[in-house]
Design a protein around this motif. Sequence first.
Motif, PDB file in Angstrom:
ATOM      1  N   GLU A 135       0.830  -1.208   0.000  1.00  0.00           N
ATOM      2  CA  GLU A 135       0.000   0.000   0.000  1.00  0.00           C
ATOM      3  C   GLU A 135       0.867   1.262   0.000  1.00  0.00           C
ATOM      4  N   ASP A 138       2.384   1.674  -3.440  1.00  0.00           N
ATOM      5  CA  ASP A 138       1.352   2.142  -4.360  1.00  0.00           C
ATOM      6  C   ASP A 138       1.055   3.626  -4.129  1.00  0.00           C
ATOM      7  N   THR A 139       0.972   4.035  -2.881  1.00  0.00           N
ATOM      8  CA  THR A 139       0.716   5.447  -2.558  1.00  0.00           C
ATOM      9  C   THR A 139       1.857   6.321  -3.075  1.00  0.00           C
ATOM     10  N   ARG A 142       1.582   6.598  -6.855  1.00  0.00           N
ATOM     11  CA  ARG A 142       0.445   7.445  -7.237  1.00  0.00           C
ATOM     12  C   ARG A 142       0.756   8.922  -6.998  1.00  0.00           C
ATOM     13  N   LEU A 143       1.343   9.250  -5.862  1.00  0.00           N
ATOM     14  CA  LEU A 143       1.642  10.649  -5.549  1.00  0.00           C
ATOM     15  C   LEU A 143       2.776  11.194  -6.415  1.00  0.00           C
ATOM     16  N   ARG A 145       3.402  10.236  -9.488  1.00  0.00           N
ATOM     17  CA  ARG A 145       2.774  10.463 -10.797  1.00  0.00           C
ATOM     18  C   ARG A 145       1.979  11.765 -10.785  1.00  0.00           C
ATOM     19  N   ARG A 146       1.228  11.980  -9.726  1.00  0.00           N
ATOM     20  CA  ARG A 146       0.440  13.208  -9.611  1.00  0.00           C
ATOM     21  C   ARG A 146       1.346  14.436  -9.606  1.00  0.00           C
TER      22      ARG A 146
END
Length: 158
Positions: A135, A138-139, A142-143, A145-146
């Motif tokens: 997790e 993954d976080t 994701r962050l 990429r953002r």
Amino acid sequence: MSDDQRTGADDQATLGRIETEVALLMRLGEATRRATGTAEHRVLDRAAYVILRHLDAAGPQNVSALATQLNLDGSTVTRQVSALQRDGLITRGPDPADGRGTVVSPTAAGLQRMAAVRAARTRLYGDILGDWDAEDRDTLARLLRRLNEELSARNRRR
């Protein structure tokens, strides 16, 4: 101090921490790449790797479009593309949309080197983040990429 002032000060402190961590990330990322003992990390310099990754994902492009997508000066990309062509890692061909222009495409050798670097980097981050749970990894992905999307959008607006 009012709640608004406290919130503003907290926001500024958080933004300062983010700035510091991003600066350290960039420095340590490059230092880690240079210090890694495997030759796979060094078969391409950073610019060549980024260009080949982009061409692999987006397909053949003219140098101008490549420069725009990578947020780089056209003359910089032209020099890098020339070096990649000299090394047999890209080819130039006619632009199907404009017969007067050319597009650059990765060669099989270019894609092979890019894949080797990508695999080595993936293994490296697997080792570094081995103690993180799925997790958290993954976080982070994701962050990051953002953040990259926001940085890219800001650069396109300029």
